[in-house]
Write a protein that holds these residues in place. Structure first.
Motif, short mmCIF file in Angstrom:
data_model
loop_
_atom_site.label_atom_id
_atom_site.label_comp_id
_atom_site.label_asym_id
_atom_site.label_seq_id
_atom_site.Cartn_x
_atom_site.Cartn_y
_atom_site.Cartn_z
N GLY A 162 4.99 64.05 55.57
CA GLY A 162 4.51 65.36 55.96
C GLY A 162 3.55 65.95 54.94
N SER A 163 3.83 65.70 53.68
CA SER A 163 2.92 66.21 52.63
C SER A 163 1.56 65.54 52.75
N ASP A 193 1.23 73.27 61.32
CA ASP A 193 2.10 72.30 60.66
C ASP A 193 3.34 72.15 61.55
N1 PMP Z 1 5.60 70.57 56.37
C1 PMP Z 1 6.78 71.06 56.79
C2 PMP Z 1 6.80 72.17 57.79
C3 PMP Z 1 7.97 70.55 56.28
O1 PMP Z 1 9.13 71.05 56.68
C4 PMP Z 1 7.92 69.48 55.36
C5 PMP Z 1 9.18 68.86 54.80
N2 PMP Z 1 10.33 69.57 54.91
C6 PMP Z 1 6.66 69.02 54.96
C7 PMP Z 1 5.53 69.58 55.49
C8 PMP Z 1 6.54 67.92 53.96
O2 PMP Z 1 6.98 66.73 54.49
P1 PMP Z 1 7.41 65.52 53.52
O3 PMP Z 1 8.66 65.91 52.83
O4 PMP Z 1 7.57 64.37 54.47
O5 PMP Z 1 6.29 65.30 52.58
#
Ligand code: PMP
Length: 461
Positions: A126-127, A266
């Motif tokens: 997600g990051s 997001d």
């Molecule tokens: N965006 C949102 C809305 C999230 O909830 C998260 C993770 N909780 C992320 C981005 C980041 O995802 P990741 O931990 O896979 O990098």
């Protein structure tokens, strides 16, 4: 040889737990306490339940980190992963290389995407998806002859990742303090949380209007020609499972359109039925230029994420590569064939089980469960949508005084003692169970939570 000796670890730890305490550095963890007390080791899972090394079973009311949409353990997905691992294991997607799995996932994901978003850029987390989306925003504007559009507006309480730049999109103090963040150019507007941030007597629509007016004032103050994009989770997850007030996204989007500012949704948590529609954007009438997606994309069984790209940004990207020769961005594991094949199978399962139909069928029970908790003496707000929601714990309903960390720790312990895992965010108890949860399991989850809250409230009263 261990460089960090761990003389303080409890002698009661199992060999695995002791190993973990000695060597594994854990995110979002008090490092000293971890050295001393060790981890909780989860060994297996089935359906919406997981089991720890002592054999205690828990209903996983948080789906791990809002992500295990199909629950835990899945032989069908295991077989898909094993097949790809045996047949190829790895190939990349740089310089026009691809695999059947990457091509098929991209096409299938495009078919799940909102209209007009049929380009898919595959990443690993997600990051990464948010980081990439940010670069696409800048790339797009530079290609449009507006390279000065650099500033990004997100919302207080937002979570968009934890990389150096995505932590700047994230607007939670502990992600900045200690790291010398944020960088310049990240702006934060108000959190759309009516219970806590509305003025006395201000209804949801009026609160939304005020937030939109504050956004507009910020844009005017900063100079509209310097603002690149507005970033938003449809429902704020790590901010506490906060559902936006009525009218919020309509009013915000009107401001964004007025100043020609891109909208990035997001959907890392909200995508794939979490809010009762395929995308949170659908639930709230958002028309984003980019969507970041991860978590339920693969039912969290493998690390994969995707940026869904709308026509406008894609055209900007085309203009840039026409000028520059190639799109200079990508990761070794982006489009990993095993991850793609598993995600493709997950999307197939969503179709077979009628994911949205199922979530809609249990949503009324889920919302009734939250509402049923709202008459407790120490519950302030109780709200949700689809299969995500939270109750806020207060020590005085009139003043809305927040429960402190010690009280929340007691709630955590009481829920675990009753075989339930929830997600605590500050003084909020958040729930986001796997999307496969049955009606009976929704009831069981709220029964366990209700009993745990009653036990703790009874003791503090
Ligand atoms: N965006 C949102 C809305 C999230 O909830 C998260 C993770 N909780 C992320 C981005 C980041 O995802 P990741 O931990 O896979 O990098």
């Amino acid at each position: 040889m261990s460089l960090i000796l761990n003389p303080t670890a409890s002698p009661a730890l199992s060999p695995i737990a002791a190993m973990d305490a000695a060597h594994s550095v854990h995110p979002h963890t008090n490092l000293r306490r971890h050295l001393e007390q060790g981890p909780s080791i989860i060994t297996r899972g089935d359906g919406i339940y997981v089991e720890d090394e002592a054999g205690q079973r828990y209903l996983e009311g948080a789906a791990g980190l809002w992500c295990a949409s199909l629950g835990f353990g899945n032989a069908r997905l295991g077989a898909v992963a094993a097949k790809v691992m045996t047949e190829i294991g790895y190939y990349h997607n740089f310089r026009s290389a691809s695999t059947p799995a990457a091509a098929e996932l991209s096409a299938k994901l495009a078919s799940f995407a909102p209209p007009g978003m049929d380009k898919v850029l595959l990443q690993c987390s997600g990051s990464e998806a948010n980081d990439t989306a940010l670069k696409l925003v800048w790339y797009h504007w530079a290609g449009q002859g507006q390279p000065q559009r650099r500033k990004i507006i997100s919302r207080l309480g937002a979570y968009h990742g934890t990389g150096a730049v995505t932590a700047c999109l994230t607007a939670k103090a502990n992600f900045h303090t200690g790291f010398g963040l944020p960088f310049d150019g990240f702006l934060y507007t108000g959190m759309p949380y009516h219970y806590r941030h509305a003025h006395p007597g201000e209804d949801e629509q009026a609160f939304s209007s005020r937030l939109a007016a504050e956004l507009e004032a910020m844009i005017e103050r900063e100079g509209p020609e310097t603002i690149a994009a507005f970033w938003a989770e449809p429902v704020m997850g790590s901010g506490g499972a906060v559902v936006p007030p009525a009218g919020y996204f309509d009013k915000i989007q009107a401001v964004l359109r007025k100043y020609d500012i891109l909208l990035v949704a997001d959907e890392v948590i909200c995508g794939f039925g979490r809010t009762g529609e395929m995308w949170g954007s659908e639930t709230y009438g958002m028309t984003p230029d980019l969507i970041c997606s991860a978590k339920s994309l693969s039912a969290a069984m493998v690390p994969i994420s995707a940026v869904l790209i709308g026509e406008r940004v894609f055209n900007g990207m085309m203009a840039q590569t026409d000028r520059l020769g190639s799109f200079a961005h990508g990761y070794t594991y982006g489009g990993h064939p095993m991850a793609c094949a598993v995600a493709h199978e997950v999307l197939t399962i969503y179709e077979e089980m009628d994911l949205i139909g199922h979530v809609k069928s249990v949503e009324p029970l889920f919302l009734a469960g939250l509402a049923g908790l709202s008459d407790r003496e120490y519950v302030g707000d109780a709200s949700g949508v689809g299969l995500i929601g939270a109750v806020e714990i207060v020590t005085d309903r009139a003043t809305k005084a927040m429960a402190d960390a010690a009280l929340m720790a007691r709630i955590d312990a009481a829920t675990r003692a009753r075989g339930l895992i929830v997600r605590l965010v500050g003084n909020r108890v958040a729930l986001s169970p796997p999307q496969i949860i049955s009606a009976a399991e929704v009831q069981e989850m709220f029964e366990r939570l209700g009993l745990a809250l009653d036990e703790v409230f009874g003791a503090v009263r």
